[in-house]
Write a protein that holds these residues in place. Structure first.
Motif, PDB file in Angstrom:
ATOM      1  N   ARG A 210      -5.973   8.910  -7.900  1.00 29.69           N
ATOM      2  CA  ARG A 210      -6.350   8.902  -9.439  1.00 29.69           C
ATOM      3  C   ARG A 210      -7.971   9.653  -9.171  1.00 29.69           C
ATOM      4  NH1 ARG A 210      -5.219   5.333 -14.968  1.00 29.69           N
ATOM      5  NH2 ARG A 210      -5.743   7.522 -16.358  1.00 29.69           N
ATOM      6  N   PRO A 211      -8.421  11.018  -9.900  1.00 33.49           N
ATOM      7  CA  PRO A 211      -9.672  11.221 -10.069  1.00 33.49           C
ATOM      8  C   PRO A 211     -10.570  10.514 -10.618  1.00 33.49           C
ATOM      9  CG  PRO A 211      -8.408  12.676 -10.915  1.00 33.49           C
ATOM     10  CD  PRO A 211      -7.175  10.845 -10.244  1.00 33.49           C
ATOM     11  N   ASN A 212     -11.799  10.398 -10.467  1.00 29.55           N
ATOM     12  CA  ASN A 212     -12.433   9.368 -11.399  1.00 29.55           C
ATOM     13  C   ASN A 212     -12.933  10.225 -12.239  1.00 29.55           C
ATOM     14  OD1 ASN A 212     -14.786  10.832 -10.469  1.00 29.55           O
ATOM     15  ND2 ASN A 212     -15.514  10.226  -8.831  1.00 29.55           N
ATOM     16  N   GLY A 213     -13.908   8.890 -13.181  1.00 30.00           N
ATOM     17  CA  GLY A 213     -14.431   9.356 -14.824  1.00 30.00           C
ATOM     18  C   GLY A 213     -14.961  10.980 -14.230  1.00 30.00           C
ATOM     19  N   ASN A 214     -15.338  12.199 -13.297  1.00 29.36           N
ATOM     20  CA  ASN A 214     -15.870  13.176 -13.426  1.00 29.36           C
ATOM     21  C   ASN A 214     -14.712  14.459 -12.729  1.00 29.36           C
ATOM     22  OD1 ASN A 214     -15.661  12.687 -10.825  1.00 29.36           O
ATOM     23  ND2 ASN A 214     -18.662  14.000 -10.890  1.00 29.36           N
ATOM     24  N   GLY A 215     -13.698  14.160 -12.621  1.00 33.10           N
ATOM     25  CA  GLY A 215     -12.126  15.195 -12.525  1.00 33.10           C
ATOM     26  C   GLY A 215     -12.215  14.633 -10.904  1.00 33.10           C
ATOM     27  N   SER A 216     -13.634  14.171 -10.028  1.00 32.58           N
ATOM     28  CA  SER A 216     -13.690  14.833  -8.924  1.00 32.58           C
ATOM     29  C   SER A 216     -13.432  13.985  -7.626  1.00 32.58           C
ATOM     30  CB  SER A 216     -15.346  15.436  -8.511  1.00 32.58           C
ATOM     31  OG  SER A 216     -15.920  13.815  -8.852  1.00 32.58           O
ATOM     32  N   GLY A 217     -12.178  13.730  -7.524  1.00 27.23           N
ATOM     33  CA  GLY A 217     -11.726  12.898  -6.877  1.00 27.23           C
ATOM     34  C   GLY A 217     -11.581  13.646  -5.309  1.00 27.23           C
ATOM     35  N   HIS A 218     -10.770  11.958  -4.329  1.00 31.84           N
ATOM     36  CA  HIS A 218     -11.187  12.580  -3.491  1.00 31.84           C
ATOM     37  C   HIS A 218      -9.781  11.849  -2.370  1.00 31.84           C
ATOM     38  CE1 HIS A 218     -13.096   9.408  -2.032  1.00 31.84           C
ATOM     39  NE2 HIS A 218     -14.382   9.735  -2.880  1.00 31.84           N
ATOM     40  N   SER A 219      -9.348  12.335  -1.880  1.00 31.75           N
ATOM     41  CA  SER A 219      -8.084  11.756  -1.206  1.00 31.75           C
ATOM     42  C   SER A 219      -8.782  11.234   0.504  1.00 31.75           C
ATOM     43  CB  SER A 219      -6.688  12.554  -0.316  1.00 31.75           C
ATOM     44  OG  SER A 219      -7.516  13.967   0.169  1.00 31.75           O
ATOM     45  N   THR A 220      -8.080  10.836   0.921  1.00 34.79           N
ATOM     46  CA  THR A 220      -8.744  10.111   2.373  1.00 34.79           C
ATOM     47  C   THR A 220      -8.523  10.709   3.104  1.00 34.79           C
ATOM     48  OG1 THR A 220      -7.192   7.864   1.894  1.00 34.79           O
ATOM     49  CG2 THR A 220      -8.134   8.103   4.258  1.00 34.79           C
ATOM     50  N   GLU A 221     -10.028  10.935   4.245  1.00 39.53           N
ATOM     51  CA  GLU A 221     -10.044  12.277   4.804  1.00 39.53           C
ATOM     52  C   GLU A 221     -10.570  11.505   6.475  1.00 39.53           C
ATOM     53  OE1 GLU A 221     -11.686  15.238   5.181  1.00 39.53           O
ATOM     54  OE2 GLU A 221     -12.951  14.940   2.925  1.00 39.53           O
ATOM     55  N   TYR A 222      -9.652  12.255   7.372  1.00 38.83           N
ATOM     56  CA  TYR A 222      -9.427  11.564   9.233  1.00 38.83           C
ATOM     57  C   TYR A 222     -10.268  12.331   9.635  1.00 38.83           C
ATOM     58  CZ  TYR A 222      -6.961   7.823   7.039  1.00 38.83           C
ATOM     59  OH  TYR A 222      -6.540   6.587   6.742  1.00 38.83           O
ATOM     60  N   THR A 223     -11.367  12.161  10.710  1.00 39.44           N
ATOM     61  CA  THR A 223     -11.847  12.959  11.691  1.00 39.44           C
ATOM     62  C   THR A 223     -10.998  13.201  13.056  1.00 39.44           C
ATOM     63  OG1 THR A 223     -13.140  10.884  12.935  1.00 39.44           O
ATOM     64  CG2 THR A 223     -14.356  12.086  10.630  1.00 39.44           C
ATOM     65  N   GLY A 224     -10.277  12.517  13.421  1.00 38.00           N
ATOM     66  CA  GLY A 224      -9.437  12.463  14.529  1.00 38.00           C
ATOM     67  C   GLY A 224      -9.948  11.619  15.635  1.00 38.00           C
ATOM     68  N   ARG A 225     -11.205  10.507  15.436  1.00 36.67           N
ATOM     69  CA  ARG A 225     -11.928   9.529  15.728  1.00 36.67           C
ATOM     70  C   ARG A 225     -11.177   8.687  16.336  1.00 36.67           C
ATOM     71  NH1 ARG A 225     -17.830  12.524  15.999  1.00 36.67           N
ATOM     72  NH2 ARG A 225     -17.257  11.968  14.207  1.00 36.67           N
ATOM     73  N   TYR A 226     -11.987   7.374  16.940  1.00 38.09           N
ATOM     74  CA  TYR A 226     -11.527   6.075  16.485  1.00 38.09           C
ATOM     75  C   TYR A 226     -13.162   5.241  16.322  1.00 38.09           C
ATOM     76  CZ  TYR A 226      -6.808   5.919  15.886  1.00 38.09           C
ATOM     77  OH  TYR A 226      -5.497   6.842  15.830  1.00 38.09           O
ATOM     78  N   VAL A 227     -13.094   4.450  15.096  1.00 36.06           N
ATOM     79  CA  VAL A 227     -13.809   3.344  15.836  1.00 36.06           C
ATOM     80  C   VAL A 227     -13.748   2.433  16.216  1.00 36.06           C
ATOM     81  CG1 VAL A 227     -15.908   1.960  13.923  1.00 36.06           C
ATOM     82  CG2 VAL A 227     -15.265   4.292  13.760  1.00 36.06           C
ATOM     83  N   VAL A 228     -13.744   1.682  17.749  1.00 34.62           N
ATOM     84  CA  VAL A 228     -13.937   0.707  17.814  1.00 34.62           C
ATOM     85  C   VAL A 228     -14.504  -0.752  18.252  1.00 34.62           C
ATOM     86  CG1 VAL A 228     -13.130  -0.172  20.788  1.00 34.62           C
ATOM     87  CG2 VAL A 228     -12.233   2.313  19.233  1.00 34.62           C
ATOM     88  N   LEU A 229     -14.407  -2.128  17.398  1.00 37.14           N
ATOM     89  CA  LEU A 229     -15.276  -3.205  18.216  1.00 37.14           C
ATOM     90  C   LEU A 229     -14.664  -3.951  19.250  1.00 37.14           C
ATOM     91  CD1 LEU A 229     -17.506  -3.431  15.795  1.00 37.14           C
ATOM     92  CD2 LEU A 229     -15.371  -5.334  14.516  1.00 37.14           C
ATOM     93  N   LEU A 230     -15.924  -4.147  19.776  1.00 33.52           N
ATOM     94  CA  LEU A 230     -15.847  -4.658  21.004  1.00 33.52           C
ATOM     95  C   LEU A 230     -16.377  -6.023  21.039  1.00 33.52           C
ATOM     96  CD1 LEU A 230     -16.608  -1.718  22.709  1.00 33.52           C
ATOM     97  CD2 LEU A 230     -14.552  -2.467  22.744  1.00 33.52           C
ATOM     98  N   ASP A 231     -16.054  -6.895  21.574  1.00 32.62           N
ATOM     99  CA  ASP A 231     -17.533  -8.207  21.768  1.00 32.62           C
ATOM    100  C   ASP A 231     -18.374  -7.970  22.788  1.00 32.62           C
ATOM    101  OD1 ASP A 231     -17.537 -10.779  23.236  1.00 32.62           O
ATOM    102  OD2 ASP A 231     -15.464 -11.795  24.109  1.00 32.62           O
ATOM    103  N   PRO A 232     -18.887  -8.274  21.948  1.00 35.90           N
ATOM    104  CA  PRO A 232     -20.821  -8.587  22.547  1.00 35.90           C
ATOM    105  C   PRO A 232     -21.219  -8.851  23.120  1.00 35.90           C
ATOM    106  CG  PRO A 232     -20.886  -9.488  20.991  1.00 35.90           C
ATOM    107  CD  PRO A 232     -19.234  -8.741  20.878  1.00 35.90           C
ATOM    108  N   ASN A 233     -19.793  -9.737  23.887  1.00 29.92           N
ATOM    109  CA  ASN A 233     -20.859 -10.131  24.771  1.00 29.92           C
ATOM    110  C   ASN A 233     -19.358  -9.859  26.554  1.00 29.92           C
ATOM    111  OD1 ASN A 233     -21.726 -12.010  24.752  1.00 29.92           O
ATOM    112  ND2 ASN A 233     -20.471 -13.092  23.767  1.00 29.92           N
TER     113      ASN A 233
END
Length: 444
Positions: A17-40
Motif C-alpha cells: 500500500r502506498p504511503n500518505g503522499n501516494g508515492s509507494g514503491h514495490s520491492t526492487e532487486y539488483t540481481g546481486r547478493y549480499v553475503v555475510l561471512l564468518d569474520p574468522n
C-alpha cells in the motif's frame, strides 16, 4: 553462529500500500547478493561460492578505502568484499543464483545470503500546520526523569509554540536546555549527501564521501542536508531558529542514495564500513524499504549492526512512513526492523504518533524503539536555505544528535551503554509501545 534460514519469500513480495503522499514503491532487486561471512573464516565461504556458483572475482576493500568503491560496485565482473565487516556484495549469473543460495545454506562459514535490494529516502513534505496543543513539559511523574533539575527548568518554560529562537522539536526533546552539545563526537549521516557550502553546515562537516557512481557528495535531493542540519546545525544559524540538536558534533556525510533518493544495499554497506573506520559513534540511516506483515528482519543488517555495536557504533534508522492511520498501520521497514538497530517513530507537535509512522506489528526486531519529533521539522536545505519536512526520516537525526550528546557526557561508555541510556531517558507517552517504543526522546 548457526546459519539463519534463507527467506525465499523475498522473491515473491508484492507491491504494498502506498504511503500518505501516494508515492509507494514495490520491492526492487539488483540481481546481486549480499553475503555475510564468518569474520574468522572469510576465505572458506568465498571459495565455496567460487566453486559452486562461479561468482565474479572478489576485490577486497578495507576501512577508509570504501570511500572509493562506488564505481567498483557497478561493475558486473567484480564482487566486492568489505573486509572489516566481513560482508560481500556478490555478482553471480542468473543461472547460478540457486546454487549460491543452496551453498550459503550448507556452508558453515556463510552466515547469511540475501538478494541485494534498493532502499529509499521518502519523507513527506508538508506545510507548517498549527497543532491543537503542545506541552514541552510532559512531566506527570518526575520519578522517571534521570535529571530532575533539568526537567524542572524545562517545565518552567511553559507551553511553547513559538519557534522564533528554537524549533519545536528541540524544545520537545529538551536539547535547548541541555548542557551537552555533542562536542567532538562523530556522527555519520548516510543519505543523499550534503550541501558542502551551506553556511550553517561548513563548520560541522568532518569528512565526506560519495558511494553513488557518477555523483559527488553534493546533495541534489535535499534529504541528506536536512537530516545533517537536524543532527548538528549551529547554535546560532545564519537565519531563523536553532534547529540542530548536537551543535558541536562532527559530521561524516556519506552519499549512499542518488539524487533521486534511491540506492542499493551495497552502497549503504560501503558507507557503514567507511563510517566505522572514521570513528563514528553513531550512524544515522533515514532510509528504508518496505516489508510485508510477518516478514523476518534481514540477517545481514542485523549481524552487521551487532558487529558495529561491538566496534563502538550505534546504528539508528527510520521506522518508515508507510502507514495511513488510523485505518492502516504498516510494519517497521528494513533495516530499522533489525533488533540491533534503533527504530525511530515520528511524533507531531501534540506529541501524537504521525499518521504515516510505521508501527511494531511484526515479530522480534519489528518494534519501534523510541519516538522523536518528525512533523513540520525545520532544517537546512541545499543552496544555503531552509525547508520544512515531515517523516520518520526527520525524527531519526534527532535521535542521532541525542546519542552524540550522551557520548560526550559519557566518553567511556560502550555503544550498548549509550543505547541503554537513550532508552532509559525517554519520557513515557500514552500511545502504545507499538507506536512509540520507550517514549519521547530526551536530551541528557
Amino acid at each position: 553462529m548457526a546459519n539463519g534460514p534463507m527467506d525465499r519469500r523475498a522473491f515473491g513480495e508484492q507491491p504494498q500500500r502506498p504511503n500518505g503522499n501516494g508515492s509507494g514503491h514495490s520491492t526492487e532487486y539488483t540481481g546481486r547478493y549480499v553475503v555475510l561471512l564468518d569474520p574468522n573464516n572469510q576465505e572458506s565461504g568465498l571459495n565455496a561460492l567460487r566453486s559452486a556458483a562461479d561468482i565474479a572475482p572478489v576485490e577486497r576493500v578495507r576501512g577508509a578505502a570504501a570511500a572509493n568503491v562506488s564505481e567498483l560496485l557497478e561493475r558486473p565482473d567484480v564482487s566486492v568484499l568489505f573486509e572489516n565487516l566481513s560482508v560481500a556484495v556478490v555478482e553471480v549469473r542468473p543461472e547460478n543464483r540457486f546454487a549460491l543460495v543452496t551453498t550459503a545454506e550448507a556452508e558453515s562459514s556463510i552466515l547469511a545470503a540475501e538478494p541485494e535490494r534498493m532502499v529509499y529516502a521518502s519523507p513527506i513534505t508538508t506545510p507548517q500546520q498549527a497543532p491543537t496543543e503542545f506541552f514541552p513539559a510532559y512531566r506527570s511523574d518526575e520519578d522517571v526523569v534521570a535529571h530532575q533539575s533539568q526537567a524542572e527548568a524545562a517545565a518552567s518554560l511553559g507551553p511553547a509554540l513559538d519557534e522564533q529562537s528554537v524549533t519545536w522539536g528541540l524544545q520537545a526533546i529538551r536539547a535547548n536546555v541541555s548542557g551537552m552539545t555533542g562536542r567532538g563526537v562523530k556522527v555519520a549521516v548516510l543519505d543523499t549527501g550534503v550541501d558542502t557550502d551551506h553556511p550553517d553546515l561548513v563548520g560541522c562537516i568532518e569528512e565526506t564521501a560519495s558511494f553513488v557512481p557518477g555523483q559527488t557528495v553534493e546533495d541534489g535531493h535535499g534529504h541528506g542536508t536536512h537530516c545533517i542540519g537536524t543532527v548538528a546545525g549551529p547554535a546560532n544559524p545564519r537565519q531563523g531558529p536553532r534547529y540542530g540538536v548536537a551543535c558541536d558534533a562532527r559530521i561524516l556525510a556519506g552519499k549512499v542514495l542518488a539524487n533521486d533518493g534511491r540506492g542499493p544495499d551495497g552502497g549503504i554497506l560501503a558507507g557503514i564500513e567507511w563510517a566505522i573506520s572514521h570513528g563514528a559513534k553513531v550512524i544515522s540511516l533515514s532510509l528504508g524499504a518496505r516489508v510485508q506483515a510477518g516478514a523476518l528482519f534481514p540477517q545481514t543488517y542485523e549481524i552487521l549492526a551487532k558487529r558495529a555495536l561491538e566496534m563502538g557504533t550505534v546504528i539508528v534508522a527510520a521506522a518508515g512512513n508507510s502507514s495511513l492511520r488510523p485505518g492502516f498501520v504498516a510494519p517497521v521497514e528494513r533495516p530499522a526492523n533489525c533488533p540491533a538497530i534503533l527504530a525511530v517513530g515520528s511524533l507531531d507537535k501534540a506529541l501524537k504518533t504521525a499518521f504515516d509512522s510505521c508501527g511494531g506489528i511484526n515479530g522480534q526486531g519489528g518494534e519501534v524503539n523510541i519516538a522523536a519529533p518528525g512533523v513540520a521539522v525545520h532544517s537546512a536545505a541545499p543552496g544555503g536555505g531552509y525547508a520544512t519536512k515531515s517523516g520518520t526520516s526527520m525524527a531519526t537525526p534527532h535521535v542521532a544528535g541525542v546519542l552524540a550528546m550522551l557520548a560526550q557526557a559519557n566518553p567511556k561508555a560502550s555503544a550498548a551503554d549509550l543505547t541503554a541510556a537513550l532508552l532509559a531517558g525517554a519520557f513515557p507517552l500514552t500511545q502504545p509501545a507499538r507506536d512509540v517504543g520507550a517514549g519521547l526522546l530526551q536530551a541528557p
